[in-house]
Each structure stands twice: as structure tokens, then as C-alpha cells.
Design a protein around this motif. Sequence first.
Motif, PDB file in Angstrom:
ATOM      1  N   ASP A  75       0.838  -1.200   0.000  1.00  0.00           N
ATOM      2  CA  ASP A  75       0.000   0.000   0.000  1.00  0.00           C
ATOM      3  C   ASP A  75       0.875   1.252   0.000  1.00  0.00           C
ATOM      4  OD1 ASP A  75      -2.082   1.779   0.173  1.00  0.00           O
ATOM      5  OD2 ASP A  75      -2.440   1.446   2.309  1.00  0.00           O
ATOM      6  N   ALA A  76       0.608   2.164  -0.926  1.00  0.00           N
ATOM      7  CA  ALA A  76       1.395   3.396  -1.061  1.00  0.00           C
ATOM      8  C   ALA A  76       0.453   4.584  -1.205  1.00  0.00           C
ATOM      9  CB  ALA A  76       2.325   3.302  -2.261  1.00  0.00           C
ATOM     10  N   THR A  77      -0.359   4.790  -0.202  1.00  0.00           N
ATOM     11  CA  THR A  77      -1.350   5.873  -0.216  1.00  0.00           C
ATOM     12  C   THR A  77      -0.800   7.080   0.527  1.00  0.00           C
ATOM     13  OG1 THR A  77      -3.130   4.241  -0.202  1.00  0.00           O
ATOM     14  CG2 THR A  77      -3.706   6.499   0.383  1.00  0.00           C
ATOM     15  N   PRO A  78      -0.739   8.247  -0.113  1.00  0.00           N
ATOM     16  CA  PRO A  78      -0.154   9.415   0.558  1.00  0.00           C
ATOM     17  C   PRO A  78      -1.082   9.988   1.617  1.00  0.00           C
ATOM     18  CG  PRO A  78      -0.988  10.029  -1.609  1.00  0.00           C
ATOM     19  CD  PRO A  78      -1.127   8.540  -1.508  1.00  0.00           C
ATOM     20  N   LEU A  79      -0.464  10.583   2.641  1.00  0.00           N
ATOM     21  CA  LEU A  79      -1.171  11.346   3.665  1.00  0.00           C
ATOM     22  C   LEU A  79      -0.771  12.811   3.563  1.00  0.00           C
ATOM     23  CD1 LEU A  79      -0.639   9.155   6.885  1.00  0.00           C
ATOM     24  CD2 LEU A  79      -2.780   9.408   5.591  1.00  0.00           C
ATOM     25  N   SER A  80      -1.558  13.664   4.141  1.00  0.00           N
ATOM     26  CA  SER A  80      -1.163  15.068   4.245  1.00  0.00           C
ATOM     27  C   SER A  80       0.008  15.194   5.214  1.00  0.00           C
ATOM     28  CB  SER A  80      -2.326  15.925   4.744  1.00  0.00           C
ATOM     29  OG  SER A  80      -2.612  15.623   6.099  1.00  0.00           O
ATOM     30  N   ASP A  81       0.765  16.261   5.082  1.00  0.00           N
ATOM     31  CA  ASP A  81       1.869  16.496   6.007  1.00  0.00           C
ATOM     32  C   ASP A  81       1.352  16.640   7.437  1.00  0.00           C
ATOM     33  OD1 ASP A  81       3.606  16.402   3.909  1.00  0.00           O
ATOM     34  OD2 ASP A  81       3.904  18.581   3.768  1.00  0.00           O
ATOM     35  N   ARG A  93       3.091   4.118   7.300  1.00  0.00           N
ATOM     36  CA  ARG A  93       3.972   3.280   6.474  1.00  0.00           C
ATOM     37  C   ARG A  93       3.618   3.409   4.990  1.00  0.00           C
ATOM     38  NH1 ARG A  93       3.292  -1.145   9.089  1.00  0.00           N
ATOM     39  NH2 ARG A  93       1.552  -1.942   7.834  1.00  0.00           N
ATOM     40  N   ALA A  94       2.324   3.372   4.667  1.00  0.00           N
ATOM     41  CA  ALA A  94       1.898   3.505   3.277  1.00  0.00           C
ATOM     42  C   ALA A  94       2.288   4.869   2.719  1.00  0.00           C
ATOM     43  CB  ALA A  94       0.394   3.297   3.173  1.00  0.00           C
ATOM     44  N   ASN A  95       2.170   5.897   3.523  1.00  0.00           N
ATOM     45  CA  ASN A  95       2.562   7.231   3.093  1.00  0.00           C
ATOM     46  C   ASN A  95       4.060   7.298   2.815  1.00  0.00           C
ATOM     47  OD1 ASN A  95       2.400  10.315   2.953  1.00  0.00           O
ATOM     48  ND2 ASN A  95       3.796  10.007   4.683  1.00  0.00           N
ATOM     49  N   LEU A  96       4.880   6.706   3.707  1.00  0.00           N
ATOM     50  CA  LEU A  96       6.330   6.753   3.483  1.00  0.00           C
ATOM     51  C   LEU A  96       6.727   5.986   2.231  1.00  0.00           C
ATOM     52  CD1 LEU A  96       8.335   6.575   6.823  1.00  0.00           C
ATOM     53  CD2 LEU A  96       8.073   8.475   5.247  1.00  0.00           C
ATOM     54  N   LEU A  97       6.039   4.884   1.941  1.00  0.00           N
ATOM     55  CA  LEU A  97       6.350   4.154   0.707  1.00  0.00           C
ATOM     56  C   LEU A  97       6.097   5.046  -0.509  1.00  0.00           C
ATOM     57  CD1 LEU A  97       7.352   1.378  -0.184  1.00  0.00           C
ATOM     58  CD2 LEU A  97       4.969   0.671  -0.415  1.00  0.00           C
ATOM     59  N   TYR A  98       5.023   5.808  -0.468  1.00  0.00           N
ATOM     60  CA  TYR A  98       4.734   6.777  -1.530  1.00  0.00           C
ATOM     61  C   TYR A  98       5.841   7.837  -1.581  1.00  0.00           C
ATOM     62  CZ  TYR A  98       2.216  10.509  -4.028  1.00  0.00           C
ATOM     63  OH  TYR A  98       1.856  11.500  -4.920  1.00  0.00           O
ATOM     64  N   ARG A  99       6.268   8.320  -0.429  1.00  0.00           N
ATOM     65  CA  ARG A  99       7.323   9.355  -0.392  1.00  0.00           C
ATOM     66  C   ARG A  99       8.649   8.818  -0.897  1.00  0.00           C
ATOM     67  NH1 ARG A  99       3.884  13.272  -0.717  1.00  0.00           N
ATOM     68  NH2 ARG A  99       2.273  13.034   0.865  1.00  0.00           N
ATOM     69  N   PHE A 100       8.922   7.528  -0.646  1.00  0.00           N
ATOM     70  CA  PHE A 100      10.155   6.948  -1.180  1.00  0.00           C
ATOM     71  C   PHE A 100      10.158   7.006  -2.709  1.00  0.00           C
ATOM     72  CE2 PHE A 100      11.052   3.881   2.621  1.00  0.00           C
ATOM     73  CZ  PHE A 100      11.303   4.979   3.429  1.00  0.00           C
ATOM     74  N   ALA A 101       9.006   6.732  -3.319  1.00  0.00           N
ATOM     75  CA  ALA A 101       8.916   6.836  -4.778  1.00  0.00           C
ATOM     76  C   ALA A 101       9.111   8.284  -5.227  1.00  0.00           C
ATOM     77  CB  ALA A 101       7.568   6.302  -5.261  1.00  0.00           C
ATOM     78  N   GLU A 102       8.511   9.196  -4.493  1.00  0.00           N
ATOM     79  CA  GLU A 102       8.648  10.622  -4.796  1.00  0.00           C
ATOM     80  C   GLU A 102      10.127  11.025  -4.745  1.00  0.00           C
ATOM     81  OE1 GLU A 102       5.802  14.211  -3.510  1.00  0.00           O
ATOM     82  OE2 GLU A 102       6.903  13.333  -1.836  1.00  0.00           O
ATOM     83  N   MET A 103      10.842  10.537  -3.735  1.00  0.00           N
ATOM     84  CA  MET A 103      12.265  10.834  -3.629  1.00  0.00           C
ATOM     85  C   MET A 103      13.052  10.229  -4.783  1.00  0.00           C
ATOM     86  SD  MET A 103      12.969  10.309   0.458  1.00  0.00           S
ATOM     87  CE  MET A 103      11.941  11.114   1.700  1.00  0.00           C
ATOM     88  N   SER A 104      12.682   9.020  -5.208  1.00  0.00           N
ATOM     89  CA  SER A 104      13.382   8.381  -6.320  1.00  0.00           C
ATOM     90  C   SER A 104      13.180   9.144  -7.625  1.00  0.00           C
ATOM     91  CB  SER A 104      12.916   6.927  -6.484  1.00  0.00           C
ATOM     92  OG  SER A 104      13.513   6.092  -5.517  1.00  0.00           O
ATOM     93  N   VAL A 105      11.995   9.694  -7.799  1.00  0.00           N
ATOM     94  CA  VAL A 105      11.771  10.537  -8.981  1.00  0.00           C
ATOM     95  C   VAL A 105      12.694  11.752  -8.937  1.00  0.00           C
ATOM     96  CG1 VAL A 105      10.085  12.004 -10.162  1.00  0.00           C
ATOM     97  CG2 VAL A 105       9.404   9.756  -9.315  1.00  0.00           C
TER      98      VAL A 105
END
Length: 468
Positions: A254-260, A284-296
Motif C-alpha cells: 500500500d502506497a497511499t499518501p497522507l497530508s503532512d 507506512r503507506a505514506n512513506l512508501l509513496y514518499r520513497f517513490a517521490e524521492m526516487s523521482v
Amino acid sequence: MTALSPHPDRLLPADPGTRDVARRLYGEVAGAPILSPHGHVDARVLLDDERFPDPAALFITPDHYVTRLLHALGVTYEELELGKDARERDGRKIWRTFCRHWDAFLGTPVRFWLESELAEVFGIDEQPSEASADRLYDELEARLSEPGFRPRALFDRFGIEVLATTDDPADDLAAHLALREDPTFRGRVVPTFRADRYLTPGTPAWAPALAALAEASGIDTGTYAGLLDALRSRRAFFQAAGGTATDTGVLAADATPLSDTASERIHLAGLAGEVSEAEASAYRANLLYRFAEMSVDDGLVMQLHAGVHRNTHRPTLERFGPDTGHDLPAVGGYTQPLAPLLRDFGTAPGFHLVLFTVDETLFSREIAPLAGFYPSVFAGAPWWFLDSPAAIARYRAAVTDSAGFAKTSGFIDDTRAFCSIPARHDMSRRADAAFLANLVVTHQLTEDDALGVARRLVDEQPRRVFKL
């Protein structure tokens, strides 16, 4: 004495005509350099270049593929002395136990690797057994005392061009940096950024991990924003040390973003010991999304290993720690869990997302279709419970129809056992030669095309996918 002599045609097709094609394909890549973009060998092994302690420390205790099957047959981890410091173990005793159970590995890929290592790396020509155990131990001990069997000499002999390790973001990467500056070492050892410890607030390892990350980065991780800044800083440090990839292991993808605001609230609740299970999962799901954002943003390849129940046997975990054979496959999924991530980043230029699974139904049902549409997605090689000849063939059949060969990762050895690296890559090259040969004799590929694919799978694919 029972001879140990791996057959030159092992894993190649039984049909003589198909086997001839497979021989030619395998011969084209058998001696190609090894690119190992995902593994767990400690870089310090190569930096220190000390002789391996004993045969048991080389073949048995670091390899949970070996220890878990022995455990399944009633050999306790106390007998294998896994709870002891490596310098205090009785290597000969452990080796005798292993040799007594040699036939337990019949038909397994572990047997293939061990036979290849013993015969082709160490020149052993006798099968392990209770009767031969001491004789073989002494022979191996003598080999390990020779300069040609120290880690760096074997690294060169194995033809390893690139070896990736797996490292915590707080690691100082001192061994990697020293190897890069060492004019006597000609190889390339690169770190991989593994931030699993930072994903789930409320776990025992989370707060200590934040403290270690704060010390390494010089950034306060007492806030969610500070954690993100610290992770970005350490990713840049890993890149400067030669790293090209990250790796993340989760039960669910699960990679669902949360608000800050929501993320900050959960972060503080985690530090206060007041976070709920649902909040921890959302974080955890939010951080997985952020990891992808960082990789971009920074270009690091994102590897995702999902669908594993970690540390399922608590007594073993408490007594012997993680990575001791009691992680088990889970039913997984990627298409729905990754929908927000792929919506926002799936077509981002330069983003590479390599998906691995131990649920092989995912290869044809989800991973191959995803890789067959999204430029960013690559089908990771069969891993862990699936890195066997039969599973490699099923993987190729499952993935090729939807995604072809170009959207696969290249082989992943995923090993802690240094001397198994060439054996594992050789197994993959033979299995792929067998698969391609069948396409040639059924006139789905020309032999020239198959030769080109075989070369790309061991060279161009891992270089391109992992940005080597």
C-alpha cells in the motif's frame, strides 16, 4: 567414495537438438562478468580481505537457505551454534552435522549451488557424507589458507564486476568509501539504501532508528518533516558513495499518501508511544509513496520486496534474531495497492521501480501487466523461495507474454553466502538458456535473436535497470 562431479549439461533440456541450441546459448554467456545489483554480503569482507574462518562459516551459518532446511529436519539452531559469536563456534562440529544431512538438499537449488561451489571453486571431488566430513573439512581448511581463496582473490576469480550490498541509512559506509579509495582493489562495491526500520512508528526499532539517523545526518528526526529531510540527506550520501538503488521490504505494498499534517501527528504519537495500528499502517503507506517521490527526484532505483511474513517464529527471533529462516511467503498484490504511486509517478522520466514477489501468481496476474504498460516498472527476478530452475522457467513464461524480456531486471542473487554468488548466477544463465532454446526449436525466435537476448539478460538489463 562417491564422486562429486556436476554435469556440464545440468539444467539444459533433455532433447538432444534443443540441448545443442541451449549449449550454444549458455556458452555465449557462461563467462560473462557478474553484475550483482541486490545482495547482502558485507563490504567489510572485501575491505579486510581476511581468510574465511572455516568451512562452516563459509557454507552454512550465513546461509539461511541451508540452516532453515536443516532446522526443518530436526537440527536445532543450538546444534548449528547460530546463537554464538562466530569466533566461538565449533566449525568442524557444525560441518559434520551438515554432511550428515547432505541428502536433505537433493532436488533443491541449494544442492546445485553447494555442488557448484565445492567442485568448481574449491576443487572438491567427493560428496559430503558422515564418513567424508572430516576429510573434506581438512581439505577445505587447507584451501582457505591459500592466498587464492581470500575474499578479494575470489572476487576477481568469480568475475564480479559490480556487487551491491544492503545498508541502513545511518550506516557511515566506511568500508565502501575505503574500497573506492584503495588502489589495490579493482572491483566495484556499491551500497543500497534500505530504510525499512523507519517505516512503522510504534515498533521497538523505530525510535532508536530515528535517533541513529539524526546522529548520522545531523538533522533532527523528532518531526516527520525532519525525518524526510534526514532521509533525503542520507540518500544523497549513498549516491556520493556509488549507490544507485534503494530497497524496501514490506508485508503489503500500500502506497497511499497522507497530508503532512496527518503524517506529523502520527509521527509525534509514535514518539509518545500512543500510535494505533491503523495509524502506523497509514504512516507506512505514506512513506512508501514518499520513497517513490524521492526516487523521482534523485534518480535512485526503487526496489520493492512485498508479501513476506517476517520473523514468524517468535522464539527463534528472540533467541537467534532475524534472517534465520522463519520468514514465510504471503499472498500479495501490487496493482491496487500501488495505484496512487503509479498514478503520480508511473510515467515519470527516469523513475525505475523493480517489483519482486514470492507469490508467483503475481508474475502473470499483476507484475507483468504493470511492466507491460508503465515505463517505470520492471519485473524483478524470481527471489527467495522462487530462485530455482523450475521457478525461473515459470517466471520467464509468465512475464514474457505481457512484458517481453526487456522489462525484466536481470538475475538477483540476494545472498549472504559470498561463494554462492557465481553458482547462483550460473544457475540462472543455464535456466535462461534452456528457456530460450525451446523458443528457438519451436520457431518463436531465431537462434541469433536468442543469443542477443541471452547476452542482454546478463549484461545490458541489469546495467540499464539498476543504472549501473
